[in-house]
Design an enzyme around this catalytic site. Sequence first.
Site, mmCIF file in Angstrom:
data_model
loop_
_atom_site.group_PDB
_atom_site.id
_atom_site.type_symbol
_atom_site.label_atom_id
_atom_site.label_comp_id
_atom_site.label_asym_id
_atom_site.label_seq_id
_atom_site.Cartn_x
_atom_site.Cartn_y
_atom_site.Cartn_z
ATOM 1 N N LYS A 100 -5.381 21.027 -9.621
ATOM 2 C CA LYS A 100 -5.128 22.047 -10.641
ATOM 3 C C LYS A 100 -4.486 21.400 -11.866
ATOM 4 C CE LYS A 100 -4.584 25.977 -7.489
ATOM 5 N NZ LYS A 100 -3.679 27.069 -7.045
ATOM 6 N N ASP B 28 10.483 7.474 -0.384
ATOM 7 C CA ASP B 28 9.795 7.752 -1.637
ATOM 8 C C ASP B 28 9.346 6.456 -2.303
ATOM 9 O OD1 ASP B 28 9.156 9.578 -3.995
ATOM 10 O OD2 ASP B 28 10.548 8.149 -4.904
ATOM 11 N N THR C 253 -11.833 4.925 5.273
ATOM 12 C CA THR C 253 -10.756 5.757 5.783
ATOM 13 C C THR C 253 -11.315 7.097 6.254
ATOM 14 O OG1 THR C 253 -10.273 6.867 3.691
ATOM 15 C CG2 THR C 253 -9.239 4.712 4.060
ATOM 16 N N LYS C 254 -10.501 7.830 6.995
ATOM 17 C CA LYS C 254 -10.947 9.145 7.452
ATOM 18 C C LYS C 254 -11.138 10.083 6.261
ATOM 19 C CE LYS C 254 -6.648 11.692 8.323
ATOM 20 N NZ LYS C 254 -5.931 12.541 9.295
ATOM 21 N N PHE C 255 -10.356 9.888 5.196
ATOM 22 C CA PHE C 255 -10.512 10.711 4.001
ATOM 23 C C PHE C 255 -11.847 10.424 3.318
ATOM 24 C CE2 PHE C 255 -5.894 10.495 4.582
ATOM 25 C CZ PHE C 255 -5.577 11.835 4.512
ATOM 26 N N GLU D 266 0.853 -1.191 0.000
ATOM 27 C CA GLU D 266 0.000 0.000 0.000
ATOM 28 C C GLU D 266 0.886 1.236 0.000
ATOM 29 O OE1 GLU D 266 -3.429 2.238 2.676
ATOM 30 O OE2 GLU D 266 -3.509 0.067 2.399
ATOM 31 N N ASP E 13 -3.001 12.205 -3.206
ATOM 32 C CA ASP E 13 -3.159 13.638 -3.465
ATOM 33 C C ASP E 13 -3.638 13.829 -4.902
ATOM 34 O OD1 ASP E 13 -2.842 16.400 -3.923
ATOM 35 O OD2 ASP E 13 -1.174 16.518 -2.507
ATOM 36 N N GLU F 166 4.895 5.330 3.391
ATOM 37 C CA GLU F 166 4.355 6.644 3.737
ATOM 38 C C GLU F 166 5.521 7.586 4.005
ATOM 39 O OE1 GLU F 166 2.449 9.751 4.104
ATOM 40 O OE2 GLU F 166 1.097 8.025 3.905
ATOM 41 N N ASP G 27 -11.676 10.285 -4.000
ATOM 42 C CA ASP G 27 -12.938 11.018 -3.850
ATOM 43 C C ASP G 27 -12.967 12.240 -4.772
ATOM 44 O OD1 ASP G 27 -11.031 12.461 -2.507
ATOM 45 O OD2 ASP G 27 -12.181 12.740 -0.669
#
Length: 251
Positions: A159, A132, A228-230, A80, A155, A105, A191
């Site tokens: 834009k 990374d 998830t919290k997101f 993940e 992320d 992460e 999302d």
Amino acid sequence: MTEQKITFADQKRKTVEIAEFTEDGRYKRKVRSFVLRTGRLSEFQRNMMNNNWATLGLEYQTTAFDFTQIYGNTNPVILEIGFGMGKSLVEMALQNPDKNYLGIEVHTPGVGACIAYAVEKQVKNLRVICHDATEILQDCIADNSLAGLQLFFPDPWHKTKHHKRRIVQPHFVEKIQQKLVPNGFVHMATDWENYAEYMLEVLTSAVGLRNTSATNDYIPRPDFRPLTKFEQRGHKLGHGVWDLFFIKNIT
């Protein structure tokens, strides 16, 4: 007699190598320990990382990981990327003891929170890396070694001028394909509808991946992916959530 050599592995942490010697002064070994800089980490997170890195953490290296040695078994390994605070990753590892999980992460407090939760739940089939992801995929993961790749709520760089910064790019998916075993999966979720459409375009264009969606686009959130919290945040904001699940074809 001990000698410390401090080298910075990245901007958020430092590695301390302690050379150990026998009583007669002969070199014995070097022990690497994970030492953290102060910052946004809580004292609890810092202590959990320092005290448990030897059993739950992995360091970047220039050769492929030996998963059998790392986990002590030959169970399938699921990677993940970007696990956030790690709660859902730990829960998946807890629910699937017959699988091994590897989380990447770069946000150190998230790594600390994940380790703390893993220790609380006594999870043994999980390892984490603070590095990374592209370098890990390139150097540390052998081809045909992963049972699956999970990428949840990366992320979106919404834009247009920043779209090139999105982790999901054709070359990224190509690299994932190389690392997956036949019938290995790619599971992504976002999302942001625009990002979902882009993910779908990139994954669909990848030769050797098959979409499992009955409608050839997205799937309902599977029960095995914890909220998830997101995702909860997205629901509160009225956002939709899009899951994509592709399988690597057998060739």
